[in-house]
Scaffold this active site. Structure first.
Site, mmCIF file in Angstrom:
data_model
loop_
_atom_site.group_PDB
_atom_site.id
_atom_site.type_symbol
_atom_site.label_atom_id
_atom_site.label_comp_id
_atom_site.label_asym_id
_atom_site.label_seq_id
_atom_site.Cartn_x
_atom_site.Cartn_y
_atom_site.Cartn_z
ATOM 1 N N SER A 23 1.985 2.858 6.050
ATOM 2 C CA SER A 23 2.356 1.976 4.947
ATOM 3 C C SER A 23 3.620 2.530 4.290
ATOM 4 O O SER A 23 4.356 3.293 4.927
ATOM 5 C CB SER A 23 1.192 1.894 3.946
ATOM 6 N N ASN A 24 3.872 2.197 3.049
ATOM 7 C CA ASN A 24 5.017 2.770 2.338
ATOM 8 C C ASN A 24 4.668 2.911 0.855
ATOM 9 O O ASN A 24 3.574 2.515 0.442
ATOM 10 C CB ASN A 24 6.251 1.902 2.548
ATOM 11 N N ALA A 25 5.622 3.440 0.090
ATOM 12 C CA ALA A 25 5.308 3.873 -1.285
ATOM 13 C C ALA A 25 5.434 2.772 -2.342
ATOM 14 O O ALA A 25 5.556 3.072 -3.523
ATOM 15 C CB ALA A 25 6.209 5.047 -1.647
#
Ligand code: C5P
Length: 218
Positions: A23-25
């Site tokens: 995923s990402n932040a």
């Protein structure tokens, strides 16, 4: 008549096995602030969001929770016909694993190779299939921000792009530059995501009402 704003927000998750994902932040705070200000401006809102800060559902605000990029795209396809403005604030996972293991992968080997395949570009789909919708995207870069943002504006056929530098991630403030299809640019001073949401929604309403005509300033 009230405008309907369709917003994608938050990250998407791409599962590797039943417990692990890439995923990402993204926090989803920007999408939430945009939804809240659109409601203040009396718009109808549809938010399609990956796992991120909660957004309350109400009569005027439909919230659709999704996990993966493909699920987000499917929800966008179902809802695009209701929208006057599409705002792609989601930080979509660019790739997903080719194979998802049905069982938890054991950590037996020192190296684990993951094969990833590119995900569909949601906002590009919207720009290619839009009727009269205004389409607004985001660009976040660590370098060459404005030139990459201009390239995305053109390649994705957007009406406006919000260019943010990488310090925006997780922060409550940012200092974006708005770039418009006609070449106009507008710098926003360092301010809260709530204030930036106001600028974005006010510009979206203005572009929609002016039938997408604008005066170039550079
Ligand atoms: O990832 P990228 O920097 O290209 O994102 C720019 C814009 O495109 C953002 O508004 C993002 O929400 C949108 N996007 C998308 N689907 C993707 C990748 C990006 O809608 N797969």
């Amino acid at each position: 008549m009230a405008l309907t704003i369709l917003i994608t927000s938050g990250p998407t998750r791409e599962y590797i096995d039943p417990v692990r994902f890439i995923s990402n932040a993204s926090s989803g705070k920007m999408g939430k602030a945009i939804a809240e200000y659109a409601l203040e401006k009396d718009c109808n809102v549809i938010v399609i969001k990956g796992p991120s800060v909660p957004i309350e559902t109400s009569d005027k605000c439909k919230v659709i929770d999704v996990i993966s990029t493909e699920e987000m795209l499917a929800a966008v396809k179902r809802n695009l016909k209701y929208a006057d403005v599409f705002i792609g604030a989601a930080a979509v996972s660019d790739y997903r694993p080719v194979k998802v293991s049905k069982i938890k992968i054991k950590k037996d080997s020192d190296i684990l190779n993951l094969q990833l395949i590119k995900n569909p570009d949601i906002i590009k789909y919207v720009a290619e299939h839009k009727k009269n919708q205004i389409v607004i995207g985001f660009a976040l870069e660590s370098n060459n921000l404005l030139s990459y943002a201009k390239k995305k504006l053109k390649e994705k056929n957007l009406d406006m792009i919000v260019a943010n530098d990488v310090s925006t991630i997780g922060s409550n403030k940012s200092m974006p530059c708005l770039l418009f299809k006609c070449g106009k640019t507008k710098k926003i001073k360092l301010s809260s995501k709530e204030n930036i949401a106001k600028e974005i929604i006010n510009e979206a309403i203005r572009i929609f009402k002016n039938n997408n005509t604008c005066k170039k300033n550079n």
